[in-house]
Design an enzyme around this catalytic site. Structure first.
Site, PDB file in Angstrom:
ATOM      1  N   CYS A  46       0.248 -18.668  24.860  1.00 53.94           N
ATOM      2  CA  CYS A  46       1.627 -18.788  25.346  1.00 53.94           C
ATOM      3  C   CYS A  46       1.809 -20.021  26.230  1.00 53.94           C
ATOM      4  CB  CYS A  46       1.994 -17.536  26.129  1.00 53.94           C
ATOM      5  SG  CYS A  46       3.602 -17.623  26.944  1.00 53.94           S
ATOM      6  N   TRP A  82       2.407  -7.147  24.248  1.00 54.92           N
ATOM      7  CA  TRP A  82       1.121  -7.819  24.446  1.00 54.92           C
ATOM      8  C   TRP A  82       0.087  -6.749  24.732  1.00 54.92           C
ATOM      9  CZ3 TRP A  82       0.862 -12.806  23.240  1.00 54.92           C
ATOM     10  CH2 TRP A  82       1.986 -13.633  23.410  1.00 54.92           C
ATOM     11  N   ARG A 114      11.908  -7.710  25.994  1.00 58.66           N
ATOM     12  CA  ARG A 114      10.534  -7.956  25.584  1.00 58.66           C
ATOM     13  C   ARG A 114       9.649  -8.062  26.825  1.00 58.66           C
ATOM     14  NH1 ARG A 114       9.479 -12.660  24.148  1.00 58.66           N
ATOM     15  NH2 ARG A 114      11.508 -13.675  24.349  1.00 58.66           N
ATOM     16  N   VAL A 117       4.815 -12.701  29.193  1.00 59.48           N
ATOM     17  CA  VAL A 117       3.845 -13.343  30.072  1.00 59.48           C
ATOM     18  C   VAL A 117       4.301 -14.782  30.258  1.00 59.48           C
ATOM     19  CG1 VAL A 117       1.906 -11.872  29.452  1.00 59.48           C
ATOM     20  CG2 VAL A 117       2.345 -13.900  28.077  1.00 59.48           C
ATOM     21  N   TYR A 180      11.148 -23.523  19.856  1.00 67.76           N
ATOM     22  CA  TYR A 180      11.452 -22.147  19.476  1.00 67.76           C
ATOM     23  C   TYR A 180      12.826 -22.051  18.817  1.00 67.76           C
ATOM     24  CZ  TYR A 180       7.364 -20.424  21.955  1.00 67.76           C
ATOM     25  OH  TYR A 180       6.070 -20.174  22.345  1.00 67.76           O
TER      26      TYR A 180
END
Length: 329
Positions: A46, A82, A114, A117, A180
């Protein structure tokens, strides 16, 4: 909630807003800055989490803030989450949880977004204290100063903060999140608009870096950390996985040398895991967890090129990358 819930009617990607944004500090209502109180959870794949780990390392905060790691592969459980799948028994050894969603539910039983992290977790309560990836590095650079190592670099020098903030805002919308917007777009128009915006900004940054070693001059700042984590993933994942394929990072005249300069700096390359990056973006389930597709892990690109000489020293007026607390704006 799935990522597909963040798609607008025109097919463009609209990233969810962070829920836990209380800053760290000493003022009333702020999160207390206390060594050993928090555990930073990250994923090596990430980019948002990676930049927090880079700053944590550069500033020597390892002794004050613990680190937990989730797997780069999304769990196949019918939701975006996750998982601590790489820990013994699939459970974080300090927090005792299997999924990030557990920590979000502990903080807010009604949370429907969602689980993301990076997240700073209050170890005692096992709750998410802060998941504001946009401001977290700034908090580590300022509020956490009492725990910085001796001689820690000033990644957010006061005299440059307005310039850093302004550039960070542009880089976030057009590059960090821009890739993204390309990858998650669900209409041709939305994709092409994001694609054009992304490469126009990369061209501009390439030109900016033709006359200065780093984004704000001779020294690495918070802006460089933020741009780096996207560049490190560009050829390995975004170019093909997100269709950002006008050209590769290594085909930019100045961005490629700049990215290698950072990669070869302690704290950057040693926290960059190309295998985890590729496994996440090509084997994981992100947009449609209920519709897994046949996934193939690409063999390339050749990451050995990241260690080749970059020649960027010629643009710097100083020997070090951190001396002097920031460069000229």
């Amino acid at each position: 909630m799935t990522v597909s819930a963040e798609i607008r009617k025109d097919g463009s990607f609209n990233r969810q807003v962070n829920r836990f944004t209380t800053p760290f500090g000493e003022r009333s209502g702020e999160l207390p800055v206390q060594a050993g109180k928090y555990r930073l959870i990250w994923c090596a794949a990430c980019p948002w989490a990676h930049r927090a780990v880079i700053v944590r390392g550069l500033l020597g905060l390892e002794h004050a803030i613990g680190l937990g790691t989730v797997s780069p592969l999304r769990p196949r459980i019918g939701r975006v989450d996750w998982e601590f799948a790489e820990d013994a028994d699939g459970v974080d050894p300090v927090l005792g949880v299997r999924y990030m969603s557990e920590l979000y539910a502990n903080a807010d039983p009604g949370y429907t977004g969602r689980p993301t992290v990076p997240a700073m977790i209050d170890i005692e309560t096992r709750t998410v204290a802060n998941n504001d990836y946009f401001k977290l590095t700034n908090d580590l650079e300022t509020a956490w100063a009492p725990f910085h190592k001796q001689g820690a670099p000033d990644l957010y020098p006061e005299r440059l903060r307005s310039a850093i903030d302004a550039l960070n805002e542009v880089v976030f919308h057009e590059v960090n999140n821009g890739v993204y917007k390309c990858g998650f777009a669900q209409s041709q128009e939305a994709y092409e608009q994001a694609y054009d915006t992304l490469f126009a900004r990369l061209d501009d940054l390439d030109d900016r870096l033709s006359t200065r070693r780093f984004l704000h001059g001779d020294f690495i700042t918070d802006s460089d950390v933020r741009l780096y984590t996207t560049l490190a993933r560009f050829d390995a994942a975004y170019y093909s996985g997100f269709r950002t394929n006008r050209n590769l990072l290594r085909e930019f005249t100045h961005l490629w040398g700049y990215a290698r300069d950072l990669y070869q700096t302690q704290g950057f390359g040693d926290t960059t895991d190309f295998d985890a990056i590729k496994r996440h973006y090509f084997l994981s389930i992100t947009i449609h967890p209920d519709k897994p597709e046949v996934a193939i892990l690409p063999k390339g690109p050749d990451t050995a090129t990241w260690d080749t000489p970059h020649g960027r020293e010629r643009l710097s007026n100083r020997d070090g990358k951190f001396l002097g607390g920031g460069g000229e704006g």
